[in-house]
Design a protein around this motif. Sequence first.
Motif, PDB file in Angstrom:
ATOM      1  N   UNK A 122       0.812  -1.214   0.000  1.00 60.34           N
ATOM      2  CA  UNK A 122       0.000   0.000   0.000  1.00 60.34           C
ATOM      3  C   UNK A 122       0.845   1.262   0.000  1.00 60.34           C
ATOM      4  N   UNK A 123       2.028   1.188   0.580  1.00 59.71           N
ATOM      5  CA  UNK A 123       2.866   2.375   0.710  1.00 59.71           C
ATOM      6  C   UNK A 123       4.257   2.099   0.157  1.00 59.71           C
ATOM      7  N   UNK A 124       4.400   2.063  -1.167  1.00 55.34           N
ATOM      8  CA  UNK A 124       5.700   1.748  -1.764  1.00 55.34           C
ATOM      9  C   UNK A 124       6.709   2.870  -1.551  1.00 55.34           C
ATOM     10  N   UNK A 125       7.980   2.517  -1.608  1.00 54.22           N
ATOM     11  CA  UNK A 125       9.041   3.518  -1.473  1.00 54.22           C
ATOM     12  C   UNK A 125       9.112   4.388  -2.712  1.00 54.22           C
ATOM     13  N   UNK A 126       9.532   5.626  -2.562  1.00 53.97           N
ATOM     14  CA  UNK A 126       9.687   6.560  -3.669  1.00 53.97           C
ATOM     15  C   UNK A 126      11.158   6.913  -3.833  1.00 53.97           C
ATOM     16  N   UNK A 127      11.562   7.108  -5.070  1.00 55.54           N
ATOM     17  CA  UNK A 127      12.938   7.515  -5.308  1.00 55.54           C
ATOM     18  C   UNK A 127      13.116   9.022  -5.138  1.00 55.54           C
ATOM     19  N   UNK A 128      12.038   9.792  -5.308  1.00 55.69           N
ATOM     20  CA  UNK A 128      12.102  11.235  -5.109  1.00 55.69           C
ATOM     21  C   UNK A 128      12.258  11.518  -3.615  1.00 55.69           C
ATOM     22  N   UNK A 129      13.289  12.278  -3.220  1.00 57.20           N
ATOM     23  CA  UNK A 129      13.537  12.519  -1.795  1.00 57.20           C
ATOM     24  C   UNK A 129      12.361  13.144  -1.068  1.00 57.20           C
ATOM     25  N   UNK A 130      11.676  14.099  -1.703  1.00 55.96           N
ATOM     26  CA  UNK A 130      10.545  14.741  -1.050  1.00 55.96           C
ATOM     27  C   UNK A 130       9.411  13.750  -0.813  1.00 55.96           C
ATOM     28  N   UNK A 131       9.151  12.919  -1.824  1.00 56.70           N
ATOM     29  CA  UNK A 131       8.098  11.917  -1.669  1.00 56.70           C
ATOM     30  C   UNK A 131       8.499  10.861  -0.642  1.00 56.70           C
ATOM     31  N   UNK A 132       9.766  10.507  -0.643  1.00 57.93           N
ATOM     32  CA  UNK A 132      10.238   9.519   0.319  1.00 57.93           C
ATOM     33  C   UNK A 132      10.118  10.055   1.744  1.00 57.93           C
ATOM     34  N   UNK A 133      10.385  11.324   1.913  1.00 62.63           N
ATOM     35  CA  UNK A 133      10.261  11.948   3.238  1.00 62.63           C
ATOM     36  C   UNK A 133       8.812  11.852   3.731  1.00 62.63           C
ATOM     37  N   UNK A 134       7.875  12.129   2.842  1.00 65.22           N
ATOM     38  CA  UNK A 134       6.459  12.047   3.205  1.00 65.22           C
ATOM     39  C   UNK A 134       6.064  10.603   3.471  1.00 65.22           C
ATOM     40  N   UNK A 135       6.583   9.694   2.633  1.00 65.12           N
ATOM     41  CA  UNK A 135       6.248   8.286   2.827  1.00 65.12           C
ATOM     42  C   UNK A 135       6.707   7.786   4.188  1.00 65.12           C
ATOM     43  N   UNK A 136       7.905   8.201   4.597  1.00 60.05           N
ATOM     44  CA  UNK A 136       8.427   7.766   5.887  1.00 60.05           C
ATOM     45  C   UNK A 136       7.568   8.309   7.023  1.00 60.05           C
ATOM     46  N   UNK A 137       7.123   9.550   6.882  1.00 61.96           N
ATOM     47  CA  UNK A 137       6.233  10.121   7.901  1.00 61.96           C
ATOM     48  C   UNK A 137       4.942   9.331   7.976  1.00 61.96           C
ATOM     49  N   UNK A 138       4.404   8.986   6.818  1.00 63.73           N
ATOM     50  CA  UNK A 138       3.158   8.214   6.792  1.00 63.73           C
ATOM     51  C   UNK A 138       3.366   6.844   7.413  1.00 63.73           C
ATOM     52  N   UNK A 139       4.529   6.243   7.171  1.00 62.98           N
ATOM     53  CA  UNK A 139       4.858   4.948   7.772  1.00 62.98           C
ATOM     54  C   UNK A 139       4.816   5.046   9.295  1.00 62.98           C
ATOM     55  N   UNK A 140       5.390   6.120   9.805  1.00 64.83           N
ATOM     56  CA  UNK A 140       5.406   6.307  11.255  1.00 64.83           C
ATOM     57  C   UNK A 140       3.998   6.501  11.808  1.00 64.83           C
ATOM     58  N   UNK A 167      -0.800  17.519  10.116  1.00 64.94           N
ATOM     59  CA  UNK A 167       0.427  18.112   9.612  1.00 64.94           C
ATOM     60  C   UNK A 167       0.837  17.497   8.270  1.00 64.94           C
ATOM     61  N   UNK A 168       0.653  16.186   8.163  1.00 67.32           N
ATOM     62  CA  UNK A 168       1.055  15.506   6.937  1.00 67.32           C
ATOM     63  C   UNK A 168       0.173  15.918   5.763  1.00 67.32           C
ATOM     64  N   UNK A 169      -1.120  16.018   6.017  1.00 67.01           N
ATOM     65  CA  UNK A 169      -2.034  16.451   4.954  1.00 67.01           C
ATOM     66  C   UNK A 169      -1.643  17.831   4.455  1.00 67.01           C
ATOM     67  N   UNK A 170      -1.323  18.724   5.378  1.00 69.39           N
ATOM     68  CA  UNK A 170      -0.923  20.075   4.984  1.00 69.39           C
ATOM     69  C   UNK A 170       0.362  20.062   4.174  1.00 69.39           C
ATOM     70  N   UNK A 171       1.294  19.217   4.566  1.00 71.82           N
ATOM     71  CA  UNK A 171       2.561  19.126   3.833  1.00 71.82           C
ATOM     72  C   UNK A 171       2.334  18.594   2.423  1.00 71.82           C
ATOM     73  N   UNK A 172       1.466  17.606   2.318  1.00 65.39           N
ATOM     74  CA  UNK A 172       1.153  17.056   0.993  1.00 65.39           C
ATOM     75  C   UNK A 172       0.495  18.114   0.124  1.00 65.39           C
ATOM     76  N   UNK A 173      -0.457  18.848   0.701  1.00 66.33           N
ATOM     77  CA  UNK A 173      -1.144  19.903  -0.049  1.00 66.33           C
ATOM     78  C   UNK A 173      -0.152  20.981  -0.505  1.00 66.33           C
TER      79      UNK A 173
END
Length: 264
Positions: A142-160, A176-182
């Motif tokens: 459901x939450x694959x890793x991203x090669x883009x650093x910004x996307x990976x940063x968000x993915x790691x936050x979502x993992x947590x 906070x995460x929703x706002x960052x994504x927006x």
Amino acid sequence: MSPEDEDIELDVILSVLENPVRREILKRLSRETNYPLQLSKELNVSQQAIMKHLKVLEENDFVESTEEKSDKGGPPRKVYSPKRRYCIRIDIGPNTYQEEFYTYKKYDIVKKEFQESDVSYEKQIEIKGKVTGEMKDEVVAALPAFTDPDLEKIRIKLEEIVNETNYNVKINELKLLVQEIENNINTIETKRKRLLALKERTNQEINTLISHISMNQIEKDLLTLYIKTNTLDPNFLSEQLNVRKTIIEKTLDKLVNFIENKKD
């Protein structure tokens, strides 16, 4: 929605664009200004019907008309051209429904904004923090890793957050995460608007180039599509242009010869 879009009603836009003839008229006008009689011939639609569609388009600010002198010395004729720039996007899927539209600026305006901006073209982007991470087996799909650093940063936050058991903490972190994504999406959309301006200017150059080449309409359409897609696949070209494959293949032979001769 930006202030310049506030006077636009999406329902009105969709009601205008739902008619395939109007969309085809806009498609033709995006390449070059045109007049009703020529549009009637090209689209194989009566001139009376074309005039009705142009009236709807003009009343809703999709096109504008001007008078120009006739090539044959007759009375002035009315020609039409696109007036506003719209982008419409509707995202539909599981747990998702979003409709959005906006206007984008012409190339000259965007170019001026680039020049007046204090942001360097060679802005260096620092990649800080962790860019890869491990996830529980049950959420990997459901939450694959991203090669883009910004996307990976968000993915790691979502993992947590997925692994968080405290509801109050989870709610706050999700906000906070929703706002960052927006914020990231808004950044991308700004870039997309500027790319649209660049694309429009590029297409303008393509259309100008094609207009100065002595070819019939199918040959011009084929050359335009080749430049934009970089493909000579007859099946693809036939589908895109709605022209029989045999005609496409014959025209391709002429097009290839034309391109080869121009290399010199």
